[in-house]
Design a protein around this motif. Structure first.
Motif, PDB file in Angstrom:
ATOM      1  N   SER A   5       0.832  -1.213   0.000  1.00  0.00           N
ATOM      2  CA  SER A   5       0.000   0.000   0.000  1.00  0.00           C
ATOM      3  C   SER A   5       0.863   1.258   0.000  1.00  0.00           C
ATOM      4  O   SER A   5       0.551   2.243  -0.672  1.00  0.00           O
ATOM      5  N   GLU A 311     -11.053   1.233 -10.874  1.00  0.00           N
ATOM      6  CA  GLU A 311      -9.953   0.474 -10.271  1.00  0.00           C
ATOM      7  C   GLU A 311     -10.389  -0.133  -8.936  1.00  0.00           C
ATOM      8  O   GLU A 311     -10.087  -1.303  -8.648  1.00  0.00           O
ATOM      9  N   ILE A 312     -11.145   0.651  -8.148  1.00  0.00           N
ATOM     10  CA  ILE A 312     -11.631   0.158  -6.859  1.00  0.00           C
ATOM     11  C   ILE A 312     -12.597  -1.003  -7.077  1.00  0.00           C
ATOM     12  O   ILE A 312     -12.582  -2.005  -6.355  1.00  0.00           O
ATOM     13  N   ARG A 315     -10.650  -4.124  -7.874  1.00  0.00           N
ATOM     14  CA  ARG A 315     -10.013  -4.660  -6.666  1.00  0.00           C
ATOM     15  C   ARG A 315     -11.031  -5.424  -5.816  1.00  0.00           C
ATOM     16  O   ARG A 315     -10.737  -6.500  -5.284  1.00  0.00           O
ATOM     17  N   LYS A 316     -12.208  -4.851  -5.668  1.00  0.00           N
ATOM     18  CA  LYS A 316     -13.231  -5.524  -4.859  1.00  0.00           C
ATOM     19  C   LYS A 316     -13.707  -6.812  -5.540  1.00  0.00           C
ATOM     20  O   LYS A 316     -13.989  -7.811  -4.869  1.00  0.00           O
ATOM     21  N   ALA A 320     -10.722  -7.756  -2.722  1.00  0.00           N
ATOM     22  CA  ALA A 320     -10.296  -6.736  -1.752  1.00  0.00           C
ATOM     23  C   ALA A 320     -11.442  -6.444  -0.783  1.00  0.00           C
ATOM     24  O   ALA A 320     -12.593  -6.281  -1.208  1.00  0.00           O
ATOM     25  N   ASN A 324      -9.132  -3.429   3.294  1.00  0.00           N
ATOM     26  CA  ASN A 324      -8.034  -3.277   2.348  1.00  0.00           C
ATOM     27  C   ASN A 324      -8.100  -1.924   1.632  1.00  0.00           C
ATOM     28  O   ASN A 324      -7.089  -1.217   1.509  1.00  0.00           O
ATOM     29  N   ILE A 325      -9.289  -1.581   1.151  1.00  0.00           N
ATOM     30  CA  ILE A 325      -9.460  -0.307   0.432  1.00  0.00           C
ATOM     31  C   ILE A 325      -9.264   0.871   1.380  1.00  0.00           C
ATOM     32  O   ILE A 325      -8.601   1.861   1.046  1.00  0.00           O
ATOM     33  N   GLN A 328      -5.581   1.363   2.145  1.00  0.00           N
ATOM     34  CA  GLN A 328      -4.826   1.903   1.021  1.00  0.00           C
ATOM     35  C   GLN A 328      -4.941   3.424   0.957  1.00  0.00           C
ATOM     36  O   GLN A 328      -3.943   4.136   0.824  1.00  0.00           O
TER      37      GLN A 328
END
Length: 404
Positions: A5, A311-312, A315-316, A320, A324-325, A328
């Motif tokens: 991160s 992008e989020i 990731r999920k 993620a 995690n989010i 970051q």
């Protein structure tokens, strides 16, 4: 995950250099301003302390005056007279006194050859150098023998030397005070200006008896300067001095004193409290810019969340979690705070030296202030980064993937 991160946060800052610079600018200016302003406040505090200490430590100054006359309270120096016998009685009967020096003073014209200068001439005792924390640059101090013989000798400050003995070597030379010849027996080391802006080197000390009998034709004195042994007994000494003088001057119970006692330790305490208030005020004003920098961090991170919505979502979708989010984005805010705080420290220290050099004001750089400013900048970054980070962590992955 934590190291990854941090790396991603740094990569994100580098990839958007202009936006990163604008974000950091608020934190840099805020931290720099806090350090510079607090350093200036500490400098004022130190200067006040040094200026008052240059007058002497643990001092009491007794002056005639203070009794109410015809409904008006007399100013210090007026009213009933103090005498040298008052000073000797205080020295003999009161414990806790390190030094005592009765004094009279007046302004006279000084002449050496074709040079002349007007200065304050003070008749006093040898203890005055210990009380006022003077040191001799050359020559000797007055002695009890000089007092008993009413000798025409003097000890002079550096300002007198500069104006009347430009070639130096004043010891042993003759100085005419109000046309009377005096031999210079000692020269004081320079002390500079006092807290009130008075030149402490523009002084001439002569024996008290010489001033009273040969110069002024008086039997009273203007003031008595008392140095207590330490700050713990100064209040006790002041009380006993007041009680003794009331007895000697036959002042009845309920009547006002015909003298005034000034406590320089109390004056220093008052002025230090004022300096502390100024320092706190300067620090609070400068800290406002840190809050502005924190708002800048929140705005930029909100923009970043919007730009990285897809992008989020990806990731999920890949697993993620909320934490995690959140972690970051909080790390990104923390990195901004650390980098901005470090650069702000450099700016603050540089500004402090610049203020001292160009403005001539004394500044004192405080390590605890630097640490607090950096910690506060990181805290500001995290505090204002919470909302954008939570917004990113709460995004629905399906909606995020559909975002254009």
């Amino acid at each position: 995950m934590f190291n990854e991160s941090i790396k991603m946060a740094i990569d994100g800052l580098i990839s958007n250099k202009l936006r990163t610079l604008l974000t950091l600018l608020g934190i840099i200016i805020g931290v720099g301003a806090v350090i510079a302003m607090v350093s200036l406040g500490f400098g004022v505090k130190e200067q006040v302390k040094n200026n008052i200490s240059s007058l002497g430590s643990n001092l009491l100054i007794v002056m005639s005056g203070g009794r109410t006359a015809s409904g008006a309270r007399l100013a210090a120096g007026q009213g009933a007279r103090l005498t040298a016998e008052d000073a000797y009685a205080i020295e003999k009967q009161i414990e806790g006194i390190a030094y005592i020096a009765p004094a009279v003073s007046s302004s006279y014209q000084l002449v050496v050859g074709n040079q002349n200068w007007t200065a304050s001439v003070e008749g006093t005792t040898p203890n005055v150098l210990d009380i006022r924390s003077y040191k001799l640059a050359e020559g000797r101090n007055m002695t009890e023998r000089d007092l008993s013989s009413r000798a025409r000798v003097c000890v002079i400050g550096q300002t007198i030397v500069d104006n009347l003995f430009p070639e130096g070597d004043a010891v042993g030379k003759t100085l005419r005070i109000n046309k009377a010849p005096f031999q210079v027996i000692g020269v004081l080391e320079a002390k500079g200006q006092s807290a009130g802006g008075q030149d402490q080197d523009d002084v001439v000390y002569i024996p008290l008896t010489t001033a009273q009998n040969r110069m002024m034709g008086i039997t009273h004195i203007n003031r008595i300067t008392i140095q207590a042994e330490n700050e713990n007994v100064i209040d006790q000494v002041q009380g006993e001095v007041e009680q003794l003088l009331r007895q000697r001057h036959k002042i009845k119970a309920g009547d006002d004193d015909d003298f005034t006692v000034r406590n320089l330790a109390a004056l220093m305490e008052t002025m230090m409290e004022t300096a502390n208030t100024i320092t706190l005020l300067l620090g609070c004003i400068a800290a406002i810019s840190l809050l502005v920098g924190g708002i800048g961090i929140m705005n930029i991170m909100l923009v970043s969340v919007t730009e990285r919505t897809r992008e989020i979502g990806i990731r999920k979708a890949l697993g993620a979690t909320y934490n995690n989010i959140l972690l970051q984005f909080l790390i990104e805010a923390m990195v901004i705070g650390v980098v901005g705080g470090t650069l702000g420290v450099i700016l603050g220290i540089g500004s402090s030296y610049a203020i001292s050099y160009f403005a001539g004001w004394q500044t004192v750089i405080s390590i605890p202030t630097i640490i607090i400013a950096v910690v506060f900048s990181v805290g500001i970054g995290l505090f204002f980064g919470i909302y954008p980070a939570r917004k990113a962590a709460l995004l629905d992955p399906i909606e995020a993937l559909r975002y254009e």
